[in-house]
Design a protein around this motif. Structure first.
Motif, PDB file in Angstrom:
ATOM      1  N   ARG A 173      33.577   5.621  -9.674  1.00 50.14           N
ATOM      2  CA  ARG A 173      33.468   5.579  -8.219  1.00 50.14           C
ATOM      3  C   ARG A 173      34.653   6.326  -7.600  1.00 50.14           C
ATOM      4  N   ASP A 174      34.389   7.099  -6.543  1.00 51.21           N
ATOM      5  CA  ASP A 174      35.461   7.841  -5.891  1.00 51.21           C
ATOM      6  C   ASP A 174      36.448   6.917  -5.190  1.00 51.21           C
ATOM      7  N   ARG A 175      35.952   5.790  -4.672  1.00 53.71           N
ATOM      8  CA  ARG A 175      36.807   4.841  -3.952  1.00 53.71           C
ATOM      9  C   ARG A 175      36.695   3.467  -4.602  1.00 53.71           C
ATOM     10  N   PRO A 176      37.268   3.325  -5.781  1.00 54.12           N
ATOM     11  CA  PRO A 176      37.080   2.086  -6.545  1.00 54.12           C
ATOM     12  C   PRO A 176      37.732   0.862  -5.926  1.00 54.12           C
TER      13      PRO A 176
ATOM     14  N   GLY B  66      53.688  -6.776  -3.959  1.00 52.62           N
ATOM     15  CA  GLY B  66      54.705  -6.212  -4.841  1.00 52.62           C
ATOM     16  C   GLY B  66      54.279  -5.084  -5.749  1.00 52.62           C
ATOM     17  N   VAL B  67      53.022  -4.657  -5.680  1.00 55.36           N
ATOM     18  CA  VAL B  67      52.580  -3.520  -6.483  1.00 55.36           C
ATOM     19  C   VAL B  67      52.963  -2.238  -5.750  1.00 55.36           C
ATOM     20  N   SER B  68      53.660  -1.330  -6.396  1.00 55.09           N
ATOM     21  CA  SER B  68      54.115  -0.107  -5.733  1.00 55.09           C
ATOM     22  C   SER B  68      52.950   0.824  -5.428  1.00 55.09           C
ATOM     23  N   ALA B  69      53.142   1.676  -4.416  1.00 54.50           N
ATOM     24  CA  ALA B  69      52.106   2.651  -4.060  1.00 54.50           C
ATOM     25  C   ALA B  69      51.814   3.582  -5.226  1.00 54.50           C
ATOM     26  N   ILE B  70      52.827   3.892  -6.019  1.00 55.09           N
ATOM     27  CA  ILE B  70      52.633   4.760  -7.178  1.00 55.09           C
ATOM     28  C   ILE B  70      51.704   4.102  -8.189  1.00 55.09           C
ATOM     29  N   ARG B  71      51.890   2.791  -8.398  1.00 60.79           N
ATOM     30  CA  ARG B  71      51.030   2.080  -9.342  1.00 60.79           C
ATOM     31  C   ARG B  71      49.614   1.923  -8.786  1.00 60.79           C
ATOM     32  N   VAL B  72      49.516   1.765  -7.473  1.00 64.78           N
ATOM     33  CA  VAL B  72      48.183   1.702  -6.861  1.00 64.78           C
ATOM     34  C   VAL B  72      47.461   3.023  -7.069  1.00 64.78           C
ATOM     35  N   ARG B  73      48.170   4.139  -6.877  1.00 63.04           N
ATOM     36  CA  ARG B  73      47.560   5.457  -7.086  1.00 63.04           C
ATOM     37  C   ARG B  73      47.111   5.596  -8.540  1.00 63.04           C
ATOM     38  N   SER B  74      47.945   5.160  -9.462  1.00 62.72           N
ATOM     39  CA  SER B  74      47.575   5.236 -10.878  1.00 62.72           C
ATOM     40  C   SER B  74      46.345   4.385 -11.173  1.00 62.72           C
ATOM     41  N   ALA B  75      46.298   3.191 -10.562  1.00 59.26           N
ATOM     42  CA  ALA B  75      45.162   2.307 -10.769  1.00 59.26           C
ATOM     43  C   ALA B  75      43.874   2.940 -10.261  1.00 59.26           C
ATOM     44  N   ILE B  76      43.963   3.613  -9.125  1.00 59.56           N
ATOM     45  CA  ILE B  76      42.785   4.287  -8.569  1.00 59.56           C
ATOM     46  C   ILE B  76      42.286   5.348  -9.532  1.00 59.56           C
TER      47      ILE B  76
ATOM     48  N   PRO C 187      48.382  12.174  -1.456  1.00 57.94           N
ATOM     49  CA  PRO C 187      47.567  11.095  -0.883  1.00 57.94           C
ATOM     50  C   PRO C 187      47.089  10.134  -1.966  1.00 57.94           C
ATOM     51  N   LEU C 188      46.904   8.869  -1.578  1.00 51.25           N
ATOM     52  CA  LEU C 188      46.348   7.917  -2.538  1.00 51.25           C
ATOM     53  C   LEU C 188      44.914   8.298  -2.893  1.00 51.25           C
ATOM     54  N   TRP C 189      44.194   8.865  -1.938  1.00 48.64           N
ATOM     55  CA  TRP C 189      42.846   9.399  -2.169  1.00 48.64           C
ATOM     56  C   TRP C 189      42.492  10.311  -1.010  1.00 48.64           C
ATOM     57  N   THR C 190      41.414  11.062  -1.143  1.00 48.34           N
ATOM     58  CA  THR C 190      40.950  11.960  -0.090  1.00 48.34           C
ATOM     59  C   THR C 190      39.988  11.213   0.816  1.00 48.34           C
ATOM     60  N   PRO C 191      40.247  11.147   2.126  1.00 48.09           N
ATOM     61  CA  PRO C 191      39.350  10.432   3.039  1.00 48.09           C
ATOM     62  C   PRO C 191      37.929  10.975   2.970  1.00 48.09           C
ATOM     63  N   GLU C 192      36.959  10.112   3.221  1.00 50.55           N
ATOM     64  CA  GLU C 192      35.565  10.534   3.139  1.00 50.55           C
ATOM     65  C   GLU C 192      35.140  11.355   4.346  1.00 50.55           C
ATOM     66  N   ILE C 193      35.991  11.430   5.374  1.00 51.45           N
ATOM     67  CA  ILE C 193      35.658  12.192   6.572  1.00 51.45           C
ATOM     68  C   ILE C 193      36.664  13.311   6.781  1.00 51.45           C
ATOM     69  N   SER C 194      36.178  14.503   7.004  1.00 54.41           N
ATOM     70  CA  SER C 194      36.999  15.647   7.378  1.00 54.41           C
ATOM     71  C   SER C 194      36.281  16.406   8.483  1.00 54.41           C
ATOM     72  N   LEU C 195      36.966  16.603   9.613  1.00 60.88           N
ATOM     73  CA  LEU C 195      36.374  17.331  10.732  1.00 60.88           C
ATOM     74  C   LEU C 195      36.867  18.772  10.783  1.00 60.88           C
TER      75      LEU C 195
END
Length: 233
Positions: free
Chosen positions: A96-99, A77-87, A44-52
């Protein structure tokens, strides 16, 4: 997460988020749940703030804003992999958890930058952009127009989103009406106003029944019609 902790957070399914953001729900689920492609697992790109407590994916308001920015980066044009790295880098830089949902991000379509304000020993402030991949400072000003429809707090975190711009006066605020789209002046959900106007066939009667302006009802109808068109597209 117990029900009390959902107050002020907002709660959206991928389908609801997809309708608001014009992003396929399946894509949102992949980003927040992880997926396999040709035998390779992409986390995942990040863990959602809600879990039921089950395998279903839900988003809070911060997740909604995070997905919105991630999609904007990927669209240019920024790849999802690069977005994950940026996060991951940005979490360390600003703590911040969700920058992505803060107001510090910019992009030029190739790189992702973190907007930073520094103060020197004389108290003079200067704005810098930190290239998250090169990890060096850039002195360019890059405007991300999607931030204009978001209200931010003094800490840089998003407080509210105007999903159709500010013209319709429709806002999504996690502290009001459980984060559903509402008429900003009255807090009445747009879905309720639009449904009432459709059932009654009268803008004026609906406005009187819910103690809102006729303009608010018209804007709610316009907004909900726009949402329905997105689903049909």
């Amino acid at each position: 997460m117990n029900n009390d902790r959902l107050i002020g957070v907002g709660l959206y399914t991928p389908a609801e988020a997809g309708k608001l953001l014009r992003i396929p729900p399946a894509k949102i689920s992949r980003w927040l749940k992880g997926h396999h492609i040709q035998g390779r697992y992409y986390p995942p790109l990040w863990t959602p703030e809600i879990s039921l407590g089950d395998d279903r994916v839900f988003l809070g308001f911060r997740d909604l804003m995070e997905v919105r920015v991630a999609d904007a980066f990927i669209q240019v044009g920024v790849s999802a992999i690069r977005v994950r790295s940026a996060i991951e880098v940005a979490r360390d830089v600003i703590g911040r958890d969700r920058p992505l949902s803060t107001n510090r991000f910019r992009t030029d379509g190739r790189e992702i930058f973190l907007h930073i304000v520094e103060e020197d020993s004389d108290g003079e402030k200067r704005e810098l952009l930190l290239n998250l991949f090169r990890k060096q400072y850039e002195f360019n000003s890059i405007l991300d127009p999607i931030l204009r429809t978001v209200d931010f707090g003094s800490d840089g975190n998003p407080l509210a989103w105007w999903p159709a711009g500010r013209r319709l006066n429709v806002v999504i605020d996690p502290t009001r009406s459980f984060g559903q789209p509402i008429d900003a002046s009255s807090s009445v959900p747009t879905a309720i106003l639009a449904a009432a106007a459709k059932y009654d066939g009268s803008i004026r009667n609906t406005a009187l029944a819910y103690d809102v302006s006729e303009t608010a009802v018209r804007h709610a109808v316009e907004f909900e019609t726009m949402m329905e068109q997105r689903l049909a597209a």
